[in-house]
Scaffold this motif. Structure first.
Motif, PDB file in Angstrom:
ATOM      1  N   SER A  81       0.874  -1.224   0.085  1.00 14.95           N
ATOM      2  CA  SER A  81      -0.012  -0.065   0.116  1.00 14.95           C
ATOM      3  C   SER A  81       0.818   1.238  -0.075  1.00 14.95           C
ATOM      4  CB  SER A  81      -0.929   0.139   1.201  1.00 14.95           C
ATOM      5  OG  SER A  81      -0.162   0.301   2.349  1.00 14.95           O
ATOM      6  N   LYS A  82       2.268   1.091   0.243  1.00 13.09           N
ATOM      7  CA  LYS A  82       2.924   2.207   0.532  1.00 13.09           C
ATOM      8  C   LYS A  82       3.609   2.567  -0.850  1.00 13.09           C
ATOM      9  CE  LYS A  82       3.670   1.660   5.449  1.00 13.09           C
ATOM     10  NZ  LYS A  82       4.657   1.534   6.707  1.00 13.09           N
ATOM     11  N   GLU A  83       3.861   1.539  -1.528  1.00 11.04           N
ATOM     12  CA  GLU A  83       4.593   1.738  -2.837  1.00 11.04           C
ATOM     13  C   GLU A  83       3.725   1.673  -4.155  1.00 11.04           C
ATOM     14  OE1 GLU A  83       7.717  -0.905  -2.878  1.00 11.04           O
ATOM     15  OE2 GLU A  83       8.248  -0.968  -0.658  1.00 11.04           O
ATOM     16  N   ASN A 123      -0.339   2.009  -6.360  1.00 11.93           N
ATOM     17  CA  ASN A 123      -1.580   2.846  -6.602  1.00 11.93           C
ATOM     18  C   ASN A 123      -2.517   2.154  -7.268  1.00 11.93           C
ATOM     19  OD1 ASN A 123      -1.484   4.017  -9.208  1.00 11.93           O
ATOM     20  ND2 ASN A 123       0.304   5.156  -8.143  1.00 11.93           N
ATOM     21  N   ALA A 124      -3.804   2.257  -7.337  1.00  7.32           N
ATOM     22  CA  ALA A 124      -4.662   1.698  -8.134  1.00  7.32           C
ATOM     23  C   ALA A 124      -4.540   1.850  -9.424  1.00  7.32           C
ATOM     24  CB  ALA A 124      -6.175   2.014  -7.450  1.00  7.32           C
ATOM     25  N   GLN A 125      -4.228   3.109  -9.890  1.00  5.78           N
ATOM     26  CA  GLN A 125      -4.078   3.679 -11.513  1.00  5.78           C
ATOM     27  C   GLN A 125      -2.978   3.067 -12.053  1.00  5.78           C
ATOM     28  OE1 GLN A 125      -4.446   5.903  -8.717  1.00  5.78           O
ATOM     29  NE2 GLN A 125      -6.719   5.784  -8.824  1.00  5.78           N
ATOM     30  N   ASP A 126      -1.893   2.881 -11.601  1.00  3.90           N
ATOM     31  CA  ASP A 126      -0.744   2.657 -12.318  1.00  3.90           C
ATOM     32  C   ASP A 126      -0.054   1.354 -12.240  1.00  3.90           C
ATOM     33  OD1 ASP A 126      -0.770   5.548 -13.253  1.00  3.90           O
ATOM     34  OD2 ASP A 126       0.207   6.171 -11.166  1.00  3.90           O
ATOM     35  N   TYR A 127      -0.668   0.436 -11.300  1.00  2.30           N
ATOM     36  CA  TYR A 127      -0.238  -0.885 -11.188  1.00  2.30           C
ATOM     37  C   TYR A 127      -0.981  -1.911 -11.199  1.00  2.30           C
ATOM     38  CZ  TYR A 127       3.907   1.458  -9.079  1.00  2.30           C
ATOM     39  OH  TYR A 127       4.929   2.269  -8.637  1.00  2.30           O
ATOM     40  N   PHE A 142      -6.888  -0.204  -1.766  1.00  2.00           N
ATOM     41  CA  PHE A 142      -7.156   0.411  -3.232  1.00  2.00           C
ATOM     42  C   PHE A 142      -8.357   0.783  -3.534  1.00  2.00           C
ATOM     43  CE2 PHE A 142      -2.816  -1.840  -2.927  1.00  2.00           C
ATOM     44  CZ  PHE A 142      -1.974  -0.623  -3.251  1.00  2.00           C
ATOM     45  N   LYS A 167       4.203  -2.066 -11.900  1.00  2.00           N
ATOM     46  CA  LYS A 167       3.899  -1.059 -12.493  1.00  2.00           C
ATOM     47  C   LYS A 167       3.465  -1.235 -14.071  1.00  2.00           C
ATOM     48  CE  LYS A 167       5.780   3.629 -14.013  1.00  2.00           C
ATOM     49  NZ  LYS A 167       6.904   4.278 -14.189  1.00  2.00           N
TER      50      LYS A 167
END
Length: 286
Positions: free
Chosen positions: A219-221, A223-227, A251, A281
């Protein structure tokens, strides 16, 4: 320039599935007692799990050298000039180096990188590479894009027991026995942080806590959009669902989570009951 994408069974595809996608495939080998199987050819995940349930302790090895040589020879004969090679981590297998050596011998240019892991991340990179080849992106640019994604990826494995890792030389038998006696659940990492080898990230008391801690790190590394997110189920429905629920909590409900069975050549080393959680990513343009 004629380009092909080449991978092996660490990506979770079978030979038939890979061929249907236009991807070339080499099977890793699984030794069970005195018989050798070709993963994704004459051994399925379900069959491997059945062997594990009956107490067998399989071992793995790289694809047959004869198969590698035959494939590279066919490339040379058919005018294939460039190959995008995606294999499991160099820290886990010598497959990548063996194929590169064969490529030099047959004068076929191999474009590759160390992905420092395997499983879902490997699968995603293979599928992405094939999409980019279809867009006629130059192989060197494809590798550059894949590398950027690898640099922003990470994966954790939480095994139910450590006997298979110890048997495969990934863990000392004493460490495995001690962890079992103390009921410790190690969170294992296989990523660029560990140079593609299996290392212990942390140790907790329960499977549930281990999975939640792994997701907390993710969760710290990410995000929902880019991974892209992968959960690997080693015959552990409860643990798999915990991982999925935790990812959704972090997310949001709309993220896509790829849920696959633990691929056979990795299940050999994790045994039954393991759960894997990975993120990577998204590859540019794929």
């Amino acid at each position: 320039m004629k380009v092909r994408v080449l991978t092996e069974s660490g990506c979770g595809l079978t030979k038939q599935e890979a061929q249907a996608l236009g991807i070339d495939f080499l099977p890793l080998q699984v030794q069970i007692e005195d018989k050798t199987y070709l993963d994704g050819v004459n051994l399925t995940v379900e069959e491997l799990n059945s062997f594990l349930e009956r107490g067998f302790m399989p071992q793995t090895s790289m694809p047959p050298l004869g198969d590698i040589e035959a494939l590279l020879e066919s490339y040379k004969n058919n005018g294939i000039t460039d190959v995008i090679l995606i294999t499991l981590s160099n820290g886990l297998s010598g497959t990548n180096q063996a194929i590169q050596a064969s490529g030099k011998w047959h004068a076929v240019k191999i474009h590759t990188l160390d992905i420092y892991t395997t499983l879902g991340v490997e699968k995603y990179l293979v599928l992405s590479a094939q999409k980019l080849v279809g867009q006629e992106i130059h192989p060197e640019e494809i590798i550059s894009r894949l590398k950027d994604s690898v640099d922003h990826s990470r994966g954790f494995l939480i095994p139910e027991d450590l006997d298979h890792l110890a048997k495969g030389g990934r863990l000392t038998p004493m460490a495995a026995k001690l962890a079992g006696m103390l009921k410790i659940k190690p969170i294992l990492e296989v990523s660029k942080n560990t140079e593609g080898k299996v290392d212990v990230f942390d140790k907790v008391r329960t499977m549930s806590k281990a999975i939640k801690k792994a997701v907390k790190v993710i969760s710290k590394e990410a995000n929902a959009q880019d991974y892209e997110f992968y959960v690997l189920n080693g015959e552990n429905l409860e643990g798999t669902q915990i991982a999925i629920d935790e990812l959704h909590d972090v997310f949001g409900e709309d993220i896509q989570i790829h849920t696959d069975p633990m691929y056979a050549v990795i299940a050999v080393h994790t045994g039954l009951g393991a759960v894997g959680v990975q993120f990577v990513k998204k590859v540019k343009g794929a």
